[in-house]
Scaffold this motif. Structure first.
Motif, PDB file in Angstrom:
ATOM      1  N   ARG A  21       0.262  16.118  -5.233  1.00 49.73           N
ATOM      2  CA  ARG A  21      -0.698  16.558  -3.122  1.00 49.73           C
ATOM      3  C   ARG A  21      -2.017  17.416  -4.061  1.00 49.73           C
ATOM      4  N   GLY A  22      -3.049  17.608  -3.353  1.00 51.91           N
ATOM      5  CA  GLY A  22      -3.767  18.777  -3.340  1.00 51.91           C
ATOM      6  C   GLY A  22      -5.091  18.734  -2.312  1.00 51.91           C
ATOM      7  N   ASP A  23      -6.225  18.462  -2.485  1.00 51.31           N
ATOM      8  CA  ASP A  23      -7.551  18.663  -1.234  1.00 51.31           C
ATOM      9  C   ASP A  23      -8.396  17.759  -0.836  1.00 51.31           C
ATOM     10  N   ASP A  24      -7.070  16.654  -1.386  1.00 48.79           N
ATOM     11  CA  ASP A  24      -7.544  15.532  -0.222  1.00 48.79           C
ATOM     12  C   ASP A  24      -6.608  14.633   0.028  1.00 48.79           C
ATOM     13  N   ASP A  25      -6.876  13.621   0.644  1.00 48.62           N
ATOM     14  CA  ASP A  25      -6.435  12.889   1.346  1.00 48.62           C
ATOM     15  C   ASP A  25      -6.674  11.470   0.394  1.00 48.62           C
ATOM     16  N   SER A  79       0.968  -1.455  -0.257  1.00 48.66           N
ATOM     17  CA  SER A  79       0.635  -0.179   0.126  1.00 48.66           C
ATOM     18  C   SER A  79       1.086   1.371  -0.095  1.00 48.66           C
ATOM     19  N   ALA A  80       0.071   2.435  -0.684  1.00 48.06           N
ATOM     20  CA  ALA A  80       0.929   3.677  -0.157  1.00 48.06           C
ATOM     21  C   ALA A  80      -0.567   4.907   0.028  1.00 48.06           C
ATOM     22  N   MET A  81       0.155   5.443   0.665  1.00 44.86           N
ATOM     23  CA  MET A  81      -0.597   6.987   1.305  1.00 44.86           C
ATOM     24  C   MET A  81      -0.274   8.014   1.285  1.00 44.86           C
ATOM     25  N   LEU A  82      -0.560   9.181   0.320  1.00 44.51           N
ATOM     26  CA  LEU A  82      -0.742  10.789   0.686  1.00 44.51           C
ATOM     27  C   LEU A  82      -1.317  11.399   0.762  1.00 44.51           C
ATOM     28  N   SER A  83      -1.389  12.355   2.025  1.00 45.76           N
ATOM     29  CA  SER A  83      -2.104  13.158   2.330  1.00 45.76           C
ATOM     30  C   SER A  83      -2.333  14.405   1.820  1.00 45.76           C
ATOM     31  N   ALA A  84      -3.295  15.502   1.759  1.00 47.99           N
ATOM     32  CA  ALA A  84      -3.542  16.462   1.386  1.00 47.99           C
ATOM     33  C   ALA A  84      -2.707  17.501   1.987  1.00 47.99           C
ATOM     34  N   HIS A  85      -2.710  18.285   0.723  1.00 50.54           N
ATOM     35  CA  HIS A  85      -2.024  19.277   0.720  1.00 50.54           C
ATOM     36  C   HIS A  85      -0.477  19.221   1.221  1.00 50.54           C
ATOM     37  N   GLY A  86       0.025  20.069   2.159  1.00 46.92           N
ATOM     38  CA  GLY A  86       1.051  19.552   2.876  1.00 46.92           C
ATOM     39  C   GLY A  86       1.666  18.654   3.798  1.00 46.92           C
ATOM     40  N   PHE A  87       0.202  18.246   4.657  1.00 44.87           N
ATOM     41  CA  PHE A  87       0.436  17.692   5.435  1.00 44.87           C
ATOM     42  C   PHE A  87       0.800  16.302   5.625  1.00 44.87           C
TER      43      PHE A  87
END
Length: 240
Positions: free
Chosen positions: A227-231, A30-38
């Motif tokens: 990165r954008g407005d959603d995780d 798996s891989a995850m990326l949070s919104a914006h710079g969070f």
């Protein structure tokens, strides 16, 4: 929110997002990326491995996207993940989403809403069932065709109505088959049309499998999502 507090919550959520060791012949990544710079987000999964009376193992897993983005979603995600970890071992698999919905309906906030997809897989035979709660559809890797097809499980988001409906789809993963799970931030980042986003994901995931294999697929997909407005989160379960 205090940075130290958020860091503690993030570590707790990451501890929840761990698959138990799978038997030989199975792969999960798996891989995850949070919104914006969070560094924090509200996408997560929980899983449990159950030994059945016939000696086989059954994997039960739920991928969740809670309402909210970045750090604002983290406390709700941690709380809901803990509740789901209890439910996943305490209630029958066909009642899990209903129980999760009842839990969210009892929360004081009107924003206690989440989408989720549940998969239960017999790790001996490869047979599986999928239930969706307002979540983007699972993709199936078709070994012979060398492409990803869209699963037909659909349902109501959690925490919206008292009596939600969840359809179920079933199938069997052959050797070389795989299931691809993801949150809506993966397919809505570059277009308002989710169907177009799913078509893009099918194509990008096909190329990722061809170039780097299943193990690298989640990271390869998120490398192409800014990165954008959603995780966003991607998870693959494959029968090797």
């Amino acid at each position: 929110m205090d940075e130290k507090f958020l860091s503690g919550l993030r570590d707790l959520l990451q501890e929840q997002c761990r698959l138990p060791p799978l038997p030989h012949g199975w792969l999960s990544t798996s891989a995850m990326l949070s919104a914006h710079g969070f560094d924090y987000g509200g996408d997560f999964f929980v899983a449990d491995l159950v030994e059945t009376p016939d000696g086989s193992s059954r994997l039960s897993m739920v991928l969740v996207d809670v309402c909210g983005k970045g750090a604002t979603a983290l406390p709700d995600a941690v709380q809901f993940a803990g509740a789901l970890r209890g439910l996943i071992v305490a209630v029958p698999e066909d009642q899990l989403l209903e129980s999760a919905n009842a839990y969210l309906m009892k929360q004081p906030s009107d924003e206690s809403i989440a989408t989720a997809v549940q998969v239960v897989v017999d790790l001996l035979t490869g047979s599986y069932s999928i239930r969706s709660a307002g979540h983007p559809p699972v993709l199936h890797w078709q070994v012979d065709a060398g492409g990803w097809e869209v699963d037909n499980a659909r349902g109501t988001a959690l925490g919206v109505v008292e009596d939600p409906h969840f359809s179920v789809s079933t199938g069997v993963l052959p050797p070389g088959g795989a299931l691809l799970f993801y949150t809506d931030g993966v397919v809505e980042w570059h277009t308002a049309d989710i169907d177009t986003g799913i078509d893009w994901l099918r194509s990008a995931a096909r190329e990722a499998v061809r170039d780097a294999g299943m193990r690298a697929l989640p990271a390869r997909i998120l490398e192409q999502v800014t990165r954008g407005d959603d995780d966003r989160a991607v998870l693959v379960l494959a029968r090797e």
